[in-house]
Design a protein around this motif. Structure first.
Motif, PDB file in Angstrom:
ATOM      1  N   ASP A  47       0.774  -1.192   0.019  1.00  0.00           N
ATOM      2  CA  ASP A  47       0.048   0.165   0.069  1.00  0.00           C
ATOM      3  C   ASP A  47       0.670   1.335   0.023  1.00  0.00           C
ATOM      4  N   PHE A  48       2.164   1.249   0.388  1.00  0.00           N
ATOM      5  CA  PHE A  48       2.862   2.375   0.282  1.00  0.00           C
ATOM      6  C   PHE A  48       4.473   1.997   0.164  1.00  0.00           C
ATOM      7  N   THR A  49       5.138   2.927  -0.232  1.00  0.00           N
ATOM      8  CA  THR A  49       6.600   2.762  -0.599  1.00  0.00           C
ATOM      9  C   THR A  49       7.457   3.679   0.454  1.00  0.00           C
ATOM     10  N   THR A  50       8.494   3.004   0.927  1.00  0.00           N
ATOM     11  CA  THR A  50       9.378   4.066   1.967  1.00  0.00           C
ATOM     12  C   THR A  50      10.493   4.438   1.172  1.00  0.00           C
ATOM     13  N   ALA A  51      11.322   5.304   1.706  1.00  0.00           N
ATOM     14  CA  ALA A  51      12.547   5.912   1.222  1.00  0.00           C
ATOM     15  C   ALA A  51      13.489   4.311   0.845  1.00  0.00           C
ATOM     16  N   PRO A  52      13.733   3.666   1.839  1.00  0.00           N
ATOM     17  CA  PRO A  52      14.594   2.529   1.449  1.00  0.00           C
ATOM     18  C   PRO A  52      14.288   1.680   0.492  1.00  0.00           C
ATOM     19  N   GLU A  53      12.932   1.414   0.034  1.00  0.00           N
ATOM     20  CA  GLU A  53      12.314   0.948  -0.838  1.00  0.00           C
ATOM     21  C   GLU A  53      12.360   1.608  -2.193  1.00  0.00           C
ATOM     22  N   ILE A  54      12.624   2.580  -2.365  1.00  0.00           N
ATOM     23  CA  ILE A  54      12.679   3.484  -3.324  1.00  0.00           C
ATOM     24  C   ILE A  54      13.979   3.664  -3.808  1.00  0.00           C
ATOM     25  N   ILE A 114      14.402  -4.098  16.141  1.00  0.00           N
ATOM     26  CA  ILE A 114      12.997  -4.118  17.279  1.00  0.00           C
ATOM     27  C   ILE A 114      11.885  -4.217  16.238  1.00  0.00           C
ATOM     28  N   GLU A 115      11.337  -5.691  16.232  1.00  0.00           N
ATOM     29  CA  GLU A 115      10.288  -5.874  15.485  1.00  0.00           C
ATOM     30  C   GLU A 115       9.426  -6.815  16.322  1.00  0.00           C
ATOM     31  N   ALA A 116       8.055  -6.492  16.330  1.00  0.00           N
ATOM     32  CA  ALA A 116       7.191  -7.451  17.196  1.00  0.00           C
ATOM     33  C   ALA A 116       6.613  -8.686  16.210  1.00  0.00           C
ATOM     34  N   SER A 117       6.474  -8.163  15.077  1.00  0.00           N
ATOM     35  CA  SER A 117       5.616  -9.317  14.040  1.00  0.00           C
ATOM     36  C   SER A 117       6.790 -10.549  13.717  1.00  0.00           C
ATOM     37  N   ALA A 119       5.948 -12.474  11.340  1.00  0.00           N
ATOM     38  CA  ALA A 119       6.156 -12.799   9.866  1.00  0.00           C
ATOM     39  C   ALA A 119       7.176 -11.583   9.239  1.00  0.00           C
ATOM     40  N   LEU A 120       7.205 -10.369   9.807  1.00  0.00           N
ATOM     41  CA  LEU A 120       8.306  -9.383   9.376  1.00  0.00           C
ATOM     42  C   LEU A 120       9.652  -9.896   9.823  1.00  0.00           C
ATOM     43  N   ARG A 121       9.909 -10.334  11.050  1.00  0.00           N
ATOM     44  CA  ARG A 121      11.066 -10.922  11.350  1.00  0.00           C
ATOM     45  C   ARG A 121      11.589 -11.954  10.517  1.00  0.00           C
ATOM     46  N   ALA A 151      15.383   4.962  12.827  1.00  0.00           N
ATOM     47  CA  ALA A 151      13.924   4.535  12.858  1.00  0.00           C
ATOM     48  C   ALA A 151      13.387   5.561  11.428  1.00  0.00           C
ATOM     49  N   ASN A 152      13.015   4.585  10.537  1.00  0.00           N
ATOM     50  CA  ASN A 152      12.397   5.237   9.306  1.00  0.00           C
ATOM     51  C   ASN A 152      10.804   4.889   9.318  1.00  0.00           C
ATOM     52  N   GLU A 153      10.113   5.898   9.068  1.00  0.00           N
ATOM     53  CA  GLU A 153       8.546   5.796   9.098  1.00  0.00           C
ATOM     54  C   GLU A 153       8.158   4.696  10.327  1.00  0.00           C
ATOM     55  N   PHE A 154       8.705   4.630  11.421  1.00  0.00           N
ATOM     56  CA  PHE A 154       8.220   3.988  12.617  1.00  0.00           C
ATOM     57  C   PHE A 154       7.312   4.922  13.211  1.00  0.00           C
ATOM     58  N   PHE A 155       7.671   6.030  13.834  1.00  0.00           N
ATOM     59  CA  PHE A 155       6.806   6.437  14.764  1.00  0.00           C
ATOM     60  C   PHE A 155       5.471   7.062  14.125  1.00  0.00           C
ATOM     61  N   ASP A 156       5.237   7.373  12.645  1.00  0.00           N
ATOM     62  CA  ASP A 156       4.186   7.616  12.028  1.00  0.00           C
ATOM     63  C   ASP A 156       2.835   6.346  12.100  1.00  0.00           C
ATOM     64  N   ALA A 157       3.326   5.263  12.670  1.00  0.00           N
ATOM     65  CA  ALA A 157       2.558   3.989  12.795  1.00  0.00           C
ATOM     66  C   ALA A 157       1.918   3.910  13.901  1.00  0.00           C
ATOM     67  N   LEU A 158       2.524   4.859  14.834  1.00  0.00           N
ATOM     68  CA  LEU A 158       1.865   4.383  16.374  1.00  0.00           C
ATOM     69  C   LEU A 158       0.795   5.173  16.565  1.00  0.00           C
TER      70      LEU A 158
HETATM   71  N1  SAH Z   1      11.172   1.241   8.501  1.00  0.00           N
HETATM   72  C1  SAH Z   1      10.597   0.362   7.261  1.00  0.00           C
HETATM   73  C2  SAH Z   1       9.046   0.176   7.530  1.00  0.00           C
HETATM   74  C3  SAH Z   1       8.413   1.234   8.110  1.00  0.00           C
HETATM   75  S1  SAH Z   1       6.654   0.520   8.504  1.00  0.00           S
HETATM   76  C4  SAH Z   1      10.777   1.254   6.053  1.00  0.00           C
HETATM   77  O1  SAH Z   1      11.299   2.245   6.154  1.00  0.00           O
HETATM   78  O2  SAH Z   1      10.690   0.578   4.954  1.00  0.00           O
HETATM   79  C5  SAH Z   1       6.310   0.243  10.125  1.00  0.00           C
HETATM   80  C6  SAH Z   1       7.322  -0.843  11.122  1.00  0.00           C
HETATM   81  O3  SAH Z   1       7.223  -0.617  12.297  1.00  0.00           O
HETATM   82  C7  SAH Z   1       6.930  -2.150  10.543  1.00  0.00           C
HETATM   83  O4  SAH Z   1       7.979  -2.907  10.714  1.00  0.00           O
HETATM   84  C8  SAH Z   1       6.010  -2.546  11.703  1.00  0.00           C
HETATM   85  O5  SAH Z   1       5.858  -4.011  11.914  1.00  0.00           O
HETATM   86  C9  SAH Z   1       6.794  -1.951  12.783  1.00  0.00           C
HETATM   87  N2  SAH Z   1       5.755  -1.406  13.892  1.00  0.00           N
HETATM   88  C10 SAH Z   1       4.474  -1.049  13.835  1.00  0.00           C
HETATM   89  N3  SAH Z   1       4.080  -0.712  15.037  1.00  0.00           N
HETATM   90  C11 SAH Z   1       4.887  -1.355  15.976  1.00  0.00           C
HETATM   91  C12 SAH Z   1       5.144  -1.518  17.432  1.00  0.00           C
HETATM   92  N4  SAH Z   1       4.224  -1.130  18.174  1.00  0.00           N
HETATM   93  N5  SAH Z   1       6.183  -1.922  18.022  1.00  0.00           N
HETATM   94  C13 SAH Z   1       7.384  -2.439  17.063  1.00  0.00           C
HETATM   95  N6  SAH Z   1       7.351  -2.456  15.870  1.00  0.00           N
HETATM   96  C14 SAH Z   1       6.073  -1.971  15.042  1.00  0.00           C
END
Ligand code: SAH
Length: 357
Positions: A47-54, A114-117, A119-121, A151-158
């Motif tokens: 659904d989205f593309t992040t900087a490292p994927e670009i 640091i990854e909880a999922s 599947a993503l690990r 931390a890239n595009e991590f905090f926006d997902a909280l």
């Molecule tokens: N940094 C990557 C992906 C960003 S997407 C990039 O730049 O491509 C957000 C990432 O944060 C995903 O790996 C997701 O599993 C993780 N994530 C989201 N909420 C989290 C939480 N509460 N604790 C740990 N990881 C979390």
């Protein structure tokens, strides 16, 4: 209706409206129907593309900034090379490749993701091949050692809470049920100590957002940097202060209604960098730096030209378009910002100017 929507409607019928933070947590992290549980969100198929994927250049340049800073700090060993929210592992893979020839850097680094999922690990394991890596569930599990963290595009997902200023109090945005579907509503106005500091710079009707989960995570990271040295580079979209409604749903690379398909769309909000800076105390932070400017200072023009020399045709065109996407003000260049935490008494890492003290 997505499978998650009736479950959320039932929860609202039983215990009342949800805060946006509760709603986002259900949508993103529900163990069966949550977005991160059921989707591979990244890349062109997601659904989205992040900087490292670009482009590989993003991770290469950030990696070299970290490695130069490690040299500048006198090569502390051992140290933790960490990433929080590593997605597919692409950023760390690019960092490791770019720093492989920095003498002693890999030998001293303990790589922690640091990854909880689960599947993503597994995805990160596949991307990083044989490189020794350990996983942690949260920032609290990071070793007590010098820390160099990305931390890239991590905090926006909280998850965030959102408030609309009333005369002298705040009304919280809630998710409730209307005619059998999810709908937004505002709570009754109430004073809120959490937002006392925003009374001076807001007027009735203004919207501000708060991310309760961010501060404890930054505090864990900052405690290690203050005690042992190092830095944390936080890259995300947002601004120095939260202002306005920034809750956003992305589905198939297009904006969507955040309430329409719970669990099927990615939900994010802009990052309030001032709140991160406050939570980083006693660590100072750099000046907030637009992504384009940071990458230019780290040498993206020369790196892009060097890569371009080896390319022709569509590969060259897509490489040049990736450079443009990462840096141009009309693309990610100014919307995305970077902030570096560093230890008291040390300068910020390469690419960053000192912040105001
Ligand atoms: N940094 C990557 C992906 C960003 S997407 C990039 O730049 O491509 C957000 C990432 O944060 C995903 O790996 C997701 O599993 C993780 N994530 C989201 N909420 C989290 C939480 N509460 N604790 C740990 N990881 C979390």
């Amino acid at each position: 209706m997505t499978p998650l929507e009736p479950l959320i409607l039932r929860r609202i019928a039983t215990t009342g409206p949800l805060s946006l933070a509760e709603y986002m947590a259900e949508c993103l992290l529900h163990p069966e129907h949550g977005y991160y549980t059921t989707h591979e969100p990244f890349g062109t198929a997601g659904d989205f593309t992040t900087a490292p994927e670009i482009s590989q250049m993003f991770g290469e340049l950030l990696g070299l900034s970290l490695a130069q800073y490690w040299l500048d700090l006198g090569r502390p060993a051992p140290f933790t090379l960490a990433e929080i929210g590593p997605g597919r592992g692409t950023l760390m893979a690019d960092v490791l490749r770019a720093t492989a020839r920095v003498p002693g850097f890999h030998a001293a680094a303990q790589v922690v993701l640091i990854e909880a999922s689960p599947a993503l690990r597994a995805r990160q394991r596949a991307t990083l091949g044989q490189h020794p890596v350990t996983w942690a569930n949260s920032a609290a599990d990071l070793p007590q050692a010098p820390l160099f963290l990305l931390a890239n595009e991590f905090f926006d997902a909280l998850p965030i809470r959102q408030f609309t200023r009333d005369a002298a109090g705040w009304r919280e945005t809630m998710v409730t049920a209307r005619d059998g579907r999810l709908a937004f509503a505002l709570s009754a106005p109430a004073p809120l100590a959490l937002l006392d500091h925003r009374l001076a710079d807001t007027r009735p009707g203004d919207v501000v957002e708060v991310c309760p989960a961010a501060a404890p995570i930054i505090a864990e990271i900052a405690a290690r940097i203050a005690a042992h040295g190092g830095t944390a580079l936080v890259v995300d979209y947002g601004g120095w202060q939260s202002r306005g409604d920034t809750l956003q749903a992305l589905q198939d690379h297009a904006y969507a209604d955040p309430l329409a398909d719970p669990g099927a769309a990615d939900l994010t909000a802009h990052v309030d960098f001032q709140a991160l800076a406050h939570a980083a105390a006693p660590c100072p932070v750099s000046a907030l730096t637009p992504q384009g400017l940071l990458l230019e200072r780290l040498g993206i023009a020369a790196r892009s030209a060097a890569l371009a020399q080896r390319l022709t045709g569509t590969a060259l065109a897509s490489h040049l378009s990736a450079t443009h996407r990462l840096t141009d003000p009309s693309e990610m260049g100014t919307l995305f910002k970077a902030l570096a935490l560093h230890a008291p008494g040390t300068p910020p890492p390469p690419g960053f100017a000192a912040g105001q003290t």
